[in-house]
Design a protein around this motif. Structure first.
Motif, short mmCIF file in Angstrom:
data_model
loop_
_atom_site.label_atom_id
_atom_site.label_comp_id
_atom_site.label_asym_id
_atom_site.label_seq_id
_atom_site.Cartn_x
_atom_site.Cartn_y
_atom_site.Cartn_z
N ARG A 113 -13.85 3.59 0.63
CA ARG A 113 -13.20 3.44 1.95
C ARG A 113 -11.95 2.81 1.56
O ARG A 113 -11.79 2.07 0.71
CB ARG A 113 -13.99 3.11 2.90
CG ARG A 113 -14.65 1.56 3.02
CD ARG A 113 -15.39 1.24 4.09
NE ARG A 113 -15.88 0.10 4.04
CZ ARG A 113 -16.94 -0.72 3.63
NH1 ARG A 113 -17.74 0.33 3.26
NH2 ARG A 113 -17.48 -1.82 3.61
N LEU A 114 -11.24 2.81 2.71
CA LEU A 114 -9.86 1.95 2.85
C LEU A 114 -10.12 0.66 3.57
O LEU A 114 -10.79 0.78 4.46
CB LEU A 114 -8.93 2.83 3.58
CG LEU A 114 -8.07 3.97 3.05
CD1 LEU A 114 -7.25 4.61 4.21
CD2 LEU A 114 -7.07 3.51 1.87
N ASP A 115 -9.82 -0.38 2.74
CA ASP A 115 -10.14 -1.68 3.43
C ASP A 115 -8.78 -2.14 4.06
O ASP A 115 -8.80 -3.26 4.67
CB ASP A 115 -10.69 -2.61 2.45
CG ASP A 115 -12.14 -2.50 2.54
OD1 ASP A 115 -12.81 -1.98 3.50
OD2 ASP A 115 -12.85 -3.07 1.25
N ASP A 116 -7.73 -1.78 3.54
CA ASP A 116 -6.45 -2.37 3.93
C ASP A 116 -5.18 -1.33 3.57
O ASP A 116 -5.46 -0.49 2.80
CB ASP A 116 -6.10 -3.75 3.30
CG ASP A 116 -5.90 -3.75 1.52
OD1 ASP A 116 -4.67 -3.32 1.23
OD2 ASP A 116 -6.77 -3.92 0.97
N PHE A 117 -4.14 -1.82 4.32
CA PHE A 117 -2.87 -0.44 3.85
C PHE A 117 -1.82 -1.41 2.82
O PHE A 117 -0.85 -0.89 2.86
CB PHE A 117 -2.34 -0.47 5.19
CG PHE A 117 -2.93 0.49 5.97
CD1 PHE A 117 -3.63 1.69 5.44
CD2 PHE A 117 -3.03 0.51 7.48
CE1 PHE A 117 -4.25 2.65 6.17
CE2 PHE A 117 -3.42 1.62 8.16
CZ PHE A 117 -4.02 2.88 7.49
N GLY A 118 -2.34 -2.65 2.14
CA GLY A 118 -1.48 -3.37 1.37
C GLY A 118 -0.25 -4.07 2.50
O GLY A 118 -0.49 -4.29 3.58
N MET A 119 0.56 -4.50 1.93
CA MET A 119 1.85 -5.17 2.48
C MET A 119 2.63 -4.31 3.23
O MET A 119 3.86 -4.13 2.84
CB MET A 119 2.48 -6.35 1.80
CG MET A 119 1.69 -7.36 1.21
SD MET A 119 2.40 -8.47 -0.10
CE MET A 119 1.17 -9.37 -0.47
N LEU A 120 2.05 -3.35 4.02
CA LEU A 120 2.91 -2.30 4.63
C LEU A 120 4.19 -2.64 5.26
O LEU A 120 5.05 -1.87 5.32
CB LEU A 120 2.10 -1.12 5.18
CG LEU A 120 2.40 -0.02 5.56
CD1 LEU A 120 2.57 0.77 4.31
CD2 LEU A 120 1.56 0.81 6.21
N LEU A 121 4.26 -3.39 6.33
CA LEU A 121 5.33 -3.74 7.37
C LEU A 121 6.01 -4.95 6.76
O LEU A 121 7.05 -4.98 7.21
CB LEU A 121 4.84 -3.85 8.66
CG LEU A 121 4.00 -2.73 9.19
CD1 LEU A 121 3.46 -2.69 10.60
CD2 LEU A 121 4.85 -1.27 9.34
N TRP A 122 5.24 -5.84 6.38
CA TRP A 122 6.06 -7.09 5.86
C TRP A 122 5.16 -7.73 4.77
O TRP A 122 4.32 -7.00 4.41
CB TRP A 122 6.16 -8.16 7.10
CG TRP A 122 4.76 -8.32 7.75
CD1 TRP A 122 3.94 -9.25 7.38
CD2 TRP A 122 3.92 -7.75 9.05
NE1 TRP A 122 2.41 -9.21 8.28
CE2 TRP A 122 2.90 -8.00 9.07
CE3 TRP A 122 4.74 -6.66 9.82
CZ2 TRP A 122 2.18 -7.77 10.21
CZ3 TRP A 122 3.62 -6.18 10.81
CH2 TRP A 122 2.64 -6.73 11.11
N CYS A 226 -9.62 11.01 -4.19
CA CYS A 226 -8.98 10.22 -5.19
C CYS A 226 -7.84 9.26 -4.77
O CYS A 226 -7.63 8.06 -5.14
CB CYS A 226 -8.37 11.37 -6.15
SG CYS A 226 -9.57 12.38 -7.23
N PHE A 227 -7.11 9.68 -3.77
CA PHE A 227 -6.07 8.91 -3.07
C PHE A 227 -6.55 7.51 -2.73
O PHE A 227 -6.36 6.40 -2.90
CB PHE A 227 -5.51 9.50 -2.04
CG PHE A 227 -4.31 10.34 -2.31
CD1 PHE A 227 -3.34 10.19 -3.25
CD2 PHE A 227 -4.09 11.63 -1.63
CE1 PHE A 227 -2.18 11.01 -3.75
CE2 PHE A 227 -3.10 12.37 -2.10
CZ PHE A 227 -2.23 12.23 -3.05
N ILE A 228 -7.85 7.83 -2.02
CA ILE A 228 -8.57 6.58 -1.41
C ILE A 228 -9.20 5.59 -2.32
O ILE A 228 -9.16 4.50 -2.15
CB ILE A 228 -9.43 7.24 -0.23
CG1 ILE A 228 -8.90 7.82 0.90
CG2 ILE A 228 -10.39 6.04 0.15
CD1 ILE A 228 -9.80 8.54 1.79
N ALA A 229 -9.89 6.27 -3.39
CA ALA A 229 -10.64 5.38 -4.46
C ALA A 229 -9.59 4.78 -5.27
O ALA A 229 -9.73 3.63 -5.72
CB ALA A 229 -11.26 6.21 -5.13
N LEU A 230 -8.45 5.37 -5.65
CA LEU A 230 -7.35 4.81 -6.42
C LEU A 230 -6.47 4.04 -5.97
O LEU A 230 -5.69 2.82 -6.16
CB LEU A 230 -6.65 5.70 -7.07
CG LEU A 230 -7.39 6.62 -8.16
CD1 LEU A 230 -6.46 7.80 -8.60
CD2 LEU A 230 -7.75 5.81 -9.43
N GLY A 231 -6.41 3.99 -4.33
CA GLY A 231 -5.45 3.34 -3.75
C GLY A 231 -5.95 1.97 -2.93
O GLY A 231 -5.13 1.40 -1.96
#
Length: 358
Positions: A113-122, A226-231
């Motif tokens: 699953r997705l736990d975060d979006f990374g440093m998406l906005l700042w 695959c997007f979710i697992a790798l990202g």
């Protein structure tokens, strides 16, 4: 590895042809219609061929792996619903409920699953917390349905799948994600076999087979996870191969096309899921471009956007720069397409038939 890839491609090609008589017999055929580009009944053997080949190859590669098992279970579920939908269109509610179940299989059984979006906005990581599961399901369903909606032109869905999967395979290899790298190569080779009969190639004046909803939902599901697992870090390796925003660039054209259409329908007071002739490929065709030129134009666009995303990722560009750059592209795309339909003109060409003829 080369033998495995070639086998996957050849087996898919053979199955697409071998299943044609059965498809015609049971009427698993896409008939021409007002919203369709094709003019003759076309067998929907691409979906079954892709499922059989990809499924067998994936289980052969890593049959005991929970991620692969969940992919197989969820993909099979969506394939079955897609076949039913190809025979008799199902309601959006039914399709969405089944997609949610398939996504829950991946989340619960495979623990991806997705736990975060990374440093998406700042310059700070945006964590999802308790929203992780619903946002993961929403993101996966977005990819599944965007891929399904873009499948409206000979060779287009296959080309967009190959671009996204090739970009992911490259980053998976660099990031040491060997298993998913192999899965992507096998799936890509199967889609290449299908493209031999679906794309406008020298030996195909028109598509000989389609993948149907069964194939587009299966492939969309495969891409999504695959997007979710790798990202994200929440996978069996505990390590991401790329930042979440990179996936958006790799899948840019289906996302831009779908989001723009949903927004336009919503503003017009129509159902967001209503089928129509306002997709990007329809703009090309109405402006007088051939099917081949339309395919080439959209494919080049997808390649350029994917290349930008890969460049940002490989050069270590901050996530927020990548995100705001994509937002600039999305806003430009939206307003240009809005202008296109308002003026009935695309790429400086007047439409050869107007809105009333659609």
């Amino acid at each position: 590895m080369i033998i495995l890839v070639l086998t996957s491609m050849v087996v898919t090609l053979i199955l697409c042809v071998a299943l044609i008589p059965l498809a015609r017999k049971v009427d698993l055929v896409d008939h021409p219609g007002k919203r369709k580009v094709h003019e003759e009944p076309t067998p929907l053997t691409g979906g079954p061929a892709l499922l059989i080949t990809s499924g067998l190859m994936l289980l052969f590669l890593a049959g005991g792996d929970r991620f692969v098992q969940a992919l197989a279970m969820g993909g099979l579920l969506l394939f079955i619903v897609g076949v039913v939908d190809d025979y008799r269109p199902l309601s959006a509610t039914v399709r969405f409920l089944v997609q949610i179940v398939a996504c829950l299989i991946m989340i619960v059984y495979a623990d991806v699953r997705l736990d975060d979006f990374g440093m998406l906005l700042w310059n700070q990581v945006i964590t999802l917390g308790w929203l992780s599961i619903p946002i993961t399901i929403f993101a996966a369903m977005g990819v599944i349905n965007a891929f399904n909606m873009v499948d409206g032109l000979d060779g287009l869905a296959g080309a967009l799948f190959l671009i996204a999967s090739a970009g992911m395979a490259l980053l998976a290899a660099i990031g040491g994600q060997v298993k998913i790298h192999l899965l992507l190569l096998v799936a890509s080779s199967a889609v290449t076999g299908y493209m031999m009969l679906n794309a406008r190639l020298p030996w195909n004046k028109k598509a000989r087979v389609f993948m149907g909803d069964s194939g587009s939902q299966f492939l969309g599901f495969f891409l999504a996870w695959c997007f979710i697992a790798l990202g994200n870090d929440h996978n069996e390796t505990g390590q991401r191969a790329f930042m979440p925003i990179t996936a958006v660039w790799l899948f840019a054209v289906p996302l831009l096309d779908t989001a723009t259409n949903i927004w336009r329908r919503w503003r017009a007071g129509e159902s967001a899921l209503k089928a129509d002739q306002h997709h990007l490929h329809h703009a090309f065709l109405r402006a007088g471009f051939t099917v081949g030129n339309t395919w080439l134009g959209i494919t080049v666009m997808a390649l350029l956007l994917a290349a930008i995303g890969l460049a940002f990722e490989l050069t270590g560009t901050p996530d927020y720069i990548s995100f705001w750059s994509f937002m600039a592209v999305a806003i430009t795309y939206h307003f240009y397409l809005r202008r296109t339909w308002d003026r009935q003109q695309f790429l400086r060409r007047n439409f050869i038939y107007n809105e009333r003829d659609a």
